[in-house]
Each structure stands twice: as structure tokens, then as C-alpha cells.
Design a protein around this motif. Structure first.
Motif, short mmCIF file in Angstrom:
data_model
loop_
_atom_site.label_atom_id
_atom_site.label_comp_id
_atom_site.label_asym_id
_atom_site.label_seq_id
_atom_site.Cartn_x
_atom_site.Cartn_y
_atom_site.Cartn_z
N SER A 57 0.75 -1.41 0.09
CA SER A 57 -0.08 -0.02 0.09
C SER A 57 0.89 1.30 -0.05
O SER A 57 0.71 2.14 -0.63
CB SER A 57 -0.85 -0.05 1.14
N LYS A 58 1.89 1.30 0.69
CA LYS A 58 2.75 2.46 0.97
C LYS A 58 3.72 2.68 -0.43
O LYS A 58 3.71 3.81 -0.69
CB LYS A 58 3.66 2.35 2.19
N LEU A 59 4.09 1.50 -0.99
CA LEU A 59 4.90 1.54 -1.98
C LEU A 59 4.12 2.09 -3.28
O LEU A 59 4.58 2.95 -3.98
CB LEU A 59 5.48 0.26 -2.36
N THR A 60 2.86 1.49 -3.39
CA THR A 60 1.98 2.02 -4.30
C THR A 60 1.71 3.54 -4.37
O THR A 60 1.87 4.17 -5.44
CB THR A 60 0.57 1.12 -4.43
N LEU A 61 1.25 3.90 -3.31
CA LEU A 61 0.99 5.38 -2.94
C LEU A 61 2.10 6.05 -3.23
O LEU A 61 2.25 7.25 -3.84
CB LEU A 61 0.34 5.52 -1.85
N THR A 62 3.46 5.59 -2.87
CA THR A 62 4.68 6.43 -2.94
C THR A 62 5.06 6.45 -4.62
O THR A 62 5.17 7.67 -5.06
CB THR A 62 5.60 5.67 -2.45
N ILE A 63 4.63 5.64 -5.21
CA ILE A 63 5.20 5.67 -6.76
C ILE A 63 4.25 6.32 -7.40
O ILE A 63 4.37 7.02 -8.26
CB ILE A 63 5.05 4.08 -7.35
N PHE A 64 2.85 6.31 -7.26
CA PHE A 64 1.88 6.98 -7.85
C PHE A 64 2.22 8.53 -7.61
O PHE A 64 2.23 9.28 -8.68
CB PHE A 64 0.51 6.66 -7.31
N LEU A 65 2.28 8.96 -6.37
CA LEU A 65 2.68 10.50 -6.37
C LEU A 65 3.89 10.95 -6.76
O LEU A 65 4.08 12.03 -7.37
CB LEU A 65 2.60 10.75 -4.68
N ALA A 66 4.92 10.08 -6.59
CA ALA A 66 6.25 10.12 -7.44
C ALA A 66 6.27 10.49 -8.93
O ALA A 66 6.96 11.36 -9.37
CB ALA A 66 7.29 9.39 -6.86
N THR A 67 5.41 9.67 -9.36
CA THR A 67 5.29 9.60 -10.86
C THR A 67 4.51 10.93 -11.28
O THR A 67 4.73 11.60 -12.27
CB THR A 67 4.43 8.56 -11.51
N PHE A 68 3.47 11.41 -10.46
CA PHE A 68 2.81 12.76 -10.72
C PHE A 68 3.63 13.75 -10.66
O PHE A 68 3.99 14.77 -11.49
CB PHE A 68 1.61 12.90 -9.66
N LEU A 69 4.44 13.86 -9.41
CA LEU A 69 5.43 14.90 -9.41
C LEU A 69 6.31 14.99 -10.20
O LEU A 69 6.88 16.13 -10.98
CB LEU A 69 5.85 14.84 -7.83
N PHE A 70 7.05 14.02 -10.72
CA PHE A 70 8.01 13.73 -11.59
C PHE A 70 7.86 14.15 -13.20
O PHE A 70 8.34 14.93 -13.59
CB PHE A 70 8.68 12.25 -11.69
N SER A 71 6.51 13.69 -13.45
CA SER A 71 6.04 14.16 -14.71
C SER A 71 5.75 15.88 -14.94
O SER A 71 5.91 16.40 -15.91
CB SER A 71 4.72 13.79 -15.19
#
Length: 449
Positions: free
Chosen positions: A118-132
Motif C-alpha cells: 500500500s505504501k509503495l503503491t501510493l509512493t510511486i503514484f505520487l512520485a510519478t505525478f510529481l516527476f511528470s
């Protein structure tokens, strides 16, 4: 001492466990790392274009600009759709968790919070959004390859990698969340966490350890709440420096208020001892970090809800009894009692009270037994559970307790025999037909196989 291996608590162990109980730390760290990743990728892109321009490879620069212009459309779409995707996914997930908490126990939410996927998924989702979003700022409006300073080639590739990783994690996350709605995986997760808590605990010593006379009691000064854990390493070091022995008065899981006696000082100290906030952690809920009975408490809660008239699901109660037997079996030959934490010289510096065998048996069986009188599936499973535990106690393991082992076995048989007697009395008083009573009291490991 028991032969079970024990890992000495690490200084950062309480902090690590507290961070695992939060949902903000991992995503925040992911956002910071995504910014650092963008800075590094941006520097590589700049270095790449600078090298090509020094070699006067303007055709290659123009080709890279053409590729990144096509990628810009994809990155723009990702940045606009990712946050919507995050909201929809986690809204559905929270509904699923709410349904599971209503059917099983509200404490199942903690499993969701502590879940690594759960934490890894939320982390990668938000990181992808910010990185884009950051990648979009790197696109240069200048179309002349001689004047362009940077082309986000590596940044665009990393964005695609993050998107692909997000899709894979989405599949794993949905699968993990759906498992929270099933009884078997939930009780298995609770049992595994309880077994890990047992592995972290030192064992008792079979015989009491005589402490110096008590000289002082230190009251608790923080906010009211549940005693979640104590910083064993710090307390042991502090007691060693002062030449005293500390005794933790409340048990882990007790509710404490300001002024509650927290530590007893045995021996004379040259200075007045004070307990900082990081040495004793009080929160709103119990945790598995140092709580030996929390797993049994949660399993009992799930079984009680399953046996309530509103739910009426004895099969779930049987599954909980299965896991309760597993936990009690792991503790059957462990020397329970007060824990004595020692310093590097082997001197006792901290005594901590923990539930004994009778406490744990009552916690695991008493409420389920009282609620299962009219559920023959559960009463049959409880009879088999008591018989299995009595049989386990009768076995002769590799003894490490010396001559007191036989006394220990006889003492641990007493609460089990008491629960079996009370179960028989309850069924006899509630079931009028002799044949039904005989059926309900027949030991069966599957309840009604």
C-alpha cells in the motif's frame, strides 16, 4: 533461558515501528526522492546535449528534440491523469477496507496502513505525478538545435519507467486490497505479526530475579493514552549509568494518564531520574512492537463479531480459534513471566511485566467460549483446541528449565482444564437434548468437519 533465539533491541527499533504505523512517511520520502531523481536526470540531459553540441552533432540534437516532442504529449497526459487515477484507486480501496473492518474488526485498518505494498503503491503514484510535472518544466520552447540548452530525453524515459512501474504496482495493490476482505488472509497476517512480536521478545528466566529495594517511583508526565512500547535500549543504558535497576510498572497495552506511576527505581541513584518522551511511547492504539497479547486480542475480536447474532458466522470463529491455538502452541513451553533486560555486562537493568500463560489462555479462549454456547461448530473446535494444547504440554521437549519443568507443565494445565470444564457446563446448561450436548462437546479440529 529458552532455546528460542532473541534479537537484542536496536536503538532505532521503536522509531522504525512508529514510522511503519504511519501512512505519510513513505510517500513524503518518495516525493523528495522524485525531486532528486529529476535533478539528476536533468543534469544528465544537459550534459548530453552539451557533449553533442561540442561535437557539432546538430542532426542528433534535432532527432532527440523530435523524439521528446512526441514524448511531451504522453508526459502531459500522464501528469493530468495521474492524480485522478490516484483518487479513484484509493477511494475504491478505502471502501473495501471499510467493508472489511465492518465484517471483521475495525483494527483491520491498521493492516492496510502497515502494508508495504500500500505504501509503495501510493509512493510511486505520487512520485510519478510529481516527476511528470517537473519534466514538463524542462521542455525548451526554442526549436533551434544550436541554441537549445537541454532536451529531456532521460527524463522522458524515466517517466515512462515510472508509469510502467505504477501499472504493475496497481495490479499487486488491488490483489492485496482484495485479500483484506477475506478472513483467511487477515487472520494469517495477524498471526504472522504476532509471531514476529514473539520472536522479538526475550523470554522469562523460569525463576524470579531478586531486585534491590525500591527507592523511588517515577510518574508519567505525558498525555493520556495506551502504553505502546518503551525504548528498552535507552532505559537499560540510563539504568547502567546510574547503577540502578528500573522496573516498568504498567504493562504494554495498559491505559495510562498523567501521574500514573511508570517506573520504579530499585537501588540508590546519585541524581534524580527523569524519563524523556522518546523513552516511553504512548498512543491511541496498541501495536505489535512489544505487545505479546495484541494478536490474541485481535483474533478474539474477530471471532466475537462472527459469533454475534447480527453476523452469525461460526466458520470465521473456527478460523480464529485455529490461529489462537497456533499462537498458544508457540508459547506453550516458553518461560513466560517478568522480562529482565540486561546490559552488556549481563547485569539486569530493566524488569518488564508481561502476560503469563494463564493471562494469554484467558485472552484467547474466555470470550469465545462464553459466546459460543449455541454454536456447536465452535464448541467442538474449542474442545479440540484444549485437547491439543494439553497434549502439547504433555510432550517432553528439550528441557532448558531444569527441575521446575514438571511444575510448570502442571501449572499450565490448570487454565486449560478450567476452560474445558466451563465449556462443558455452559453447553449442558444451554442445550436441553442429551444427543445435542454430546454432539456439541465432541472434539473436532474442523468444528463440524
Amino acid at each position: 533461558m529458552s532455546v528460542r533465539s532473541y534479537r537484542r533491541p536496536r536503538p532505532l527499533s521503536p522509531l522504525r515501528e512508529h514510522l511503519r504505523d504511519t501512512l505519510w512517511f513513505a510517500p513524503t520520502l518518495g516525493l523528495v526522492l522524485s525531486v532528486l531523481l529529476w535533478v539528476g536526470a536533468s543534469a544528465l540531459d544537459t550534459a548530453l546535449i552539451t557533449a553533442l553540441k561540442e561535437e557539432q552533432s546538430y542532426d542528433e540534437v534535432r532527432s532527440l528534440m523530435s523524439i521528446t516532442e512526441d514524448a511531451k504529449t504522453i508526459v502531459t497526459t500522464i501528469s493530468s491523469a495521474m492524480m485522478t487515477f490516484i483518487g479513484v484507486v484509493f477511494s475504491i480501496s478505502l471502501v473495501a477496507v471499510q467493508m472489511a473492518s465492518g465484517q471483521l474488526t475495525p483494527r483491520v485498518v491498521r493492516i492496510f496502513v502497515r502494508s508495504r505494498i500500500s505504501k509503495l503503491t501510493l509512493t510511486i503514484f505520487l512520485a510519478t505525478f510529481l516527476f511528470s510535472l517537473l519534466v514538463l518544466t524542462s521542455y525548451d520552447s526554442d526549436i533551434n538545435p544550436r541554441r537549445v540548452s537541454s532536451v529531456p530525453v532521460i527524463q522522458s524515459l524515466l517517466t515512462m519507467v515510472l508509469v510502467a512501474l505504477s501499472l504493475l504496482l496497481f495490479i499487486a495493490y488491488v490483489s492485496s486490497t482484495l485479500r483484506l476482505m477475506q478472513v483467511g488472509p487477515v487472520v494469517d497476517r495477524i498471526t504472522r505479526e504476532a509471531m514476529r512480536a514473539l520472536a522479538r521478545q526475550p523470554t522469562g528466566e523460569g525463576t524470579p530475579v531478586e531486585l534491590p529495594p525500591e527507592s523511588l517511583r517515577i510518574p508519567y508526565r505525558g498525555r493520556a493514552g495506551v502504553l505502546r512500547d518503551v525504548n528498552v535500549t535507552w532505559l537499560v543504558r540510563r539504568a547502567r549509568r546510574q547503577g540502578v535497576v528500573l522496573r516498568l510498572i504498567p504493562r504494554i497495552g495498559d491505559f495510562v494518564v498523567p501521574g500514573t506511576p511508570m517506573l520504579a527505581v530499585h537501588g540508590k541513584s546519585n541524581t534524580r531520574l527523569r524519563v524523556p518522551s522518546f523513552a516511553v511511547h504512548v498512543g491511541t492504539e496498541r501495536t505489535f512492537h512489544q505487545d505479546l497479547g495484541l494478536g490474541l486480542r485481535q483474533l478474539s475480536d474477530i471471532a466475537l463479531r462472527a459469533l454475534s447474532p447480527a453476523v452469525n458466522d461460526p466458520t470465521t470463529a473456527v478460523q480464529c480459534v485455529d490461529r489462537i491455538v497456533q499462537l498458544l502452541s508457540a508459547l506453550a513451553h516458553e518461560p513466560l513471566g517478568a522480562l529482565h533486560h540486561r546490559d552488556t555486562q549481563g547485569q539486569v537493568r530493566l524488569e518488564q511485566d508481561v502476560p503469563n500463560w494463564t493471562d494469554l489462555v484467558d485472552l484467547g479462549l474466555a470470550e469465545i467460549r462464553a459466546a459460543s454456547t449455541n454454536a456447536p461448530q465452535v464448541t467442538r473446535r474449542l474442545m479440540a483446541a484444549v485437547d491439543d494444547l494439553l497434549l502439547l504440554l504433555a510432550q517432553d521437549p528439550a528441557s532448558t528449565w531444569g527441575w521446575d519443568e514438571r511444575v510448570m507443565v502442571e501449572e499450565r494445565r490448570i487454565p486449560l482444564l478450567r476452560h474445558r470444564t466451563l465449556l462443558v457446563q455452559s453447553v449442558v446448561g444451554a442445550v436441553s437434548e442429551a444427543a445435542d450436548r454430546e454432539f456439541a462437546l465432541l472434539a473436532d479440529r474442523q468444528g463440524i468437519g
